[in-house]
Design a protein around this motif. Structure first.
Motif, mmCIF file in Angstrom:
data_model
loop_
_atom_site.group_PDB
_atom_site.id
_atom_site.type_symbol
_atom_site.label_atom_id
_atom_site.label_comp_id
_atom_site.label_asym_id
_atom_site.label_seq_id
_atom_site.Cartn_x
_atom_site.Cartn_y
_atom_site.Cartn_z
ATOM 1 N N TYR A 19 -48.491 -26.028 -19.345
ATOM 2 C CA TYR A 19 -49.548 -25.055 -19.700
ATOM 3 C C TYR A 19 -50.629 -25.049 -18.613
ATOM 4 C CZ TYR A 19 -53.726 -23.308 -22.143
ATOM 5 O OH TYR A 19 -54.881 -22.613 -22.480
ATOM 6 N N PHE A 20 -51.016 -26.244 -18.180
ATOM 7 C CA PHE A 20 -52.042 -26.379 -17.143
ATOM 8 C C PHE A 20 -51.544 -25.743 -15.840
ATOM 9 C CE2 PHE A 20 -55.759 -28.758 -15.525
ATOM 10 C CZ PHE A 20 -55.551 -28.628 -14.166
ATOM 11 N N ALA A 24 -53.211 -22.821 -13.696
ATOM 12 C CA ALA A 24 -53.651 -23.088 -12.321
ATOM 13 C C ALA A 24 -53.028 -22.119 -11.317
ATOM 14 C CB ALA A 24 -53.303 -24.529 -11.945
ATOM 15 N N MET A 25 -51.950 -21.432 -11.725
ATOM 16 C CA MET A 25 -51.264 -20.517 -10.795
ATOM 17 C C MET A 25 -52.045 -19.220 -10.605
ATOM 18 S SD MET A 25 -49.013 -22.003 -9.383
ATOM 19 C CE MET A 25 -47.933 -23.383 -9.446
ATOM 20 N N ILE A 30 -60.797 -21.630 -11.008
ATOM 21 C CA ILE A 30 -60.662 -22.071 -12.397
ATOM 22 C C ILE A 30 -61.643 -23.221 -12.662
ATOM 23 C CG2 ILE A 30 -59.075 -23.104 -14.084
ATOM 24 C CD1 ILE A 30 -58.122 -20.373 -13.394
ATOM 25 N N HIS A 31 -62.315 -23.153 -13.794
ATOM 26 C CA HIS A 31 -63.279 -24.196 -14.172
ATOM 27 C C HIS A 31 -62.786 -24.863 -15.458
ATOM 28 C CE1 HIS A 31 -66.224 -22.661 -11.248
ATOM 29 N NE2 HIS A 31 -65.838 -21.454 -11.624
ATOM 30 N N ILE A 32 -62.557 -26.160 -15.359
ATOM 31 C CA ILE A 32 -61.957 -26.900 -16.480
ATOM 32 C C ILE A 32 -62.831 -28.092 -16.855
ATOM 33 C CG2 ILE A 32 -59.959 -28.294 -17.191
ATOM 34 C CD1 ILE A 32 -58.277 -26.534 -15.275
ATOM 35 N N ASP A 56 -52.339 -25.454 -6.201
ATOM 36 C CA ASP A 56 -53.372 -25.346 -5.166
ATOM 37 C C ASP A 56 -54.703 -25.780 -5.803
ATOM 38 O OD1 ASP A 56 -54.880 -22.548 -3.307
ATOM 39 O OD2 ASP A 56 -55.287 -24.722 -3.343
ATOM 40 N N TRP A 57 -55.033 -27.056 -5.572
ATOM 41 C CA TRP A 57 -56.213 -27.645 -6.250
ATOM 42 C C TRP A 57 -57.526 -27.114 -5.680
ATOM 43 C CZ3 TRP A 57 -55.069 -30.186 -10.604
ATOM 44 C CH2 TRP A 57 -53.753 -30.686 -10.739
ATOM 45 N N SER A 58 -57.454 -26.394 -4.552
ATOM 46 C CA SER A 58 -58.704 -25.889 -3.962
ATOM 47 C C SER A 58 -59.385 -24.865 -4.867
ATOM 48 C CB SER A 58 -58.419 -25.249 -2.588
ATOM 49 O OG SER A 58 -57.673 -24.045 -2.753
ATOM 50 N N LYS A 59 -58.614 -24.321 -5.819
ATOM 51 C CA LYS A 59 -59.188 -23.311 -6.726
ATOM 52 C C LYS A 59 -59.590 -23.914 -8.077
ATOM 53 C CE LYS A 59 -55.913 -20.330 -7.069
ATOM 54 N NZ LYS A 59 -54.830 -21.182 -6.502
#
Ligand SMILES: O=C(O)[C@H](O)[C@@H](O)[C@H](O)[C@H](O)COP(=O)(O)O
Length: 237
Positions: A19-20, A24-25, A30-32, A56-59
């Motif tokens: 789901y995560f 994330a795609m 994205i703010h979590i 892509d963790w930069s987002k």
């Protein structure tokens, strides 16, 4: 509300991680808000191992729904738990990690962190809005760090407040109900037999359900998804 019941905690970790990953795609930032305690450990391990190089963790921007007022190196720290099980295993910019700095001045940090949410997050109806708030639930029915004996903190007009653990007296900085229920999505991750009684009371609106902060998680605009294992769900099947 979506209720997902899986055989094991490992399956909860797998399903939530998928789901995560799907969330994330998105090509948006994205703010979590992450939850703390012990349940996330297996979930973060799975997420890092199976999707750590795909996402892509930069987002992705990480915040905490609540944090114990201890040093970031303390074994009680939700930040440390997240570093150990996720952040140390992925390529994420430091600037995307918004730690709660509650170890020195809890009251001042509740104000500061509330302002961070105001400035960093988009808002809906003038209230900061997360893309996802990840929650756990204590076996007393608490969520984030709002406990039954101070349930009125849930309705605070502030974004963040200081709460006190009823047993240990440990101070914590926590987001409030106005933030949780303004989120685009809320994922409740609850596993283990110790949670079954409260899960049953809350989901079936039985006995003392109204006295548990977890019952007050009712997103106004977004989706609420429960990720449960069989042990936690044994009273509702
Ligand atoms: O800082 C914390 O402890 C949490 O954010 C808290 O709300 C947690 O989610 C529940 O207490 C469940 O904790 P466990 O996963 O350890 O059962």
């Amino acid at each position: 509300m979506t209720l997902n019941i899986y055989d094991t905690k490992d399956q909860v970790a797998k399903e939530f991680s998928e789901y995560f990953r799907d969330l994330a795609m998105s090509d948006q930032t994205i703010h979590i808000a992450l939850s703390g305690g012990s349940t996330p450990k297996i979930i973060f391990d799975y997420l890092a191992e199976h999707f750590g190089s795909e996402i892509d963790w930069s987002k992705i921007n990480f915040y905490w729904g609540d944090e114990r007022c201890v040093a970031p190196t303390d074994s009680e720290s939700n930040y440390k738990m997240t570093v150990d099980h996720l952040l140390s295993k992925i390529e994420i910019p430091e600037s995307n990690i918004h730690r709660v700095l509650g170890e020195n001045d809890p009251e001042g940090e509740a104000v500061r962190y509330g302002q961070v949410l105001e400035t960093k997050l988009p808002n809906l109806n003038d209230i900061p809005q997360f893309d996802l708030v990840m929650l756990g639930m204590g076996d007393d029915g608490h969520t984030v760090s709002i406990f039954p004996d101070s349930i009125s903190l849930w309705d605070s007009p502030e974004n963040c407040v200081v709460a006190t653990h009823p047993d240990s007296g440990q101070k914590r900085v926590t987001i409030t109900g106005k933030i949780v229920n303004n989120s685009k999505a809320v994922a409740f991750l609850v596993t283990g037999a110790g949670k079954a009684e409260k899960v049953q009371e809350i989901l079936k609106k039985e006995k003392d359900f109204a006295s548990y902060p977890a019952h007050l998680v009712q997103p106004l605009h977004g989706e609420l998804i429960w990720f449960l294992d069989q042990d936690a769900a044994k009273g509702i099947q």
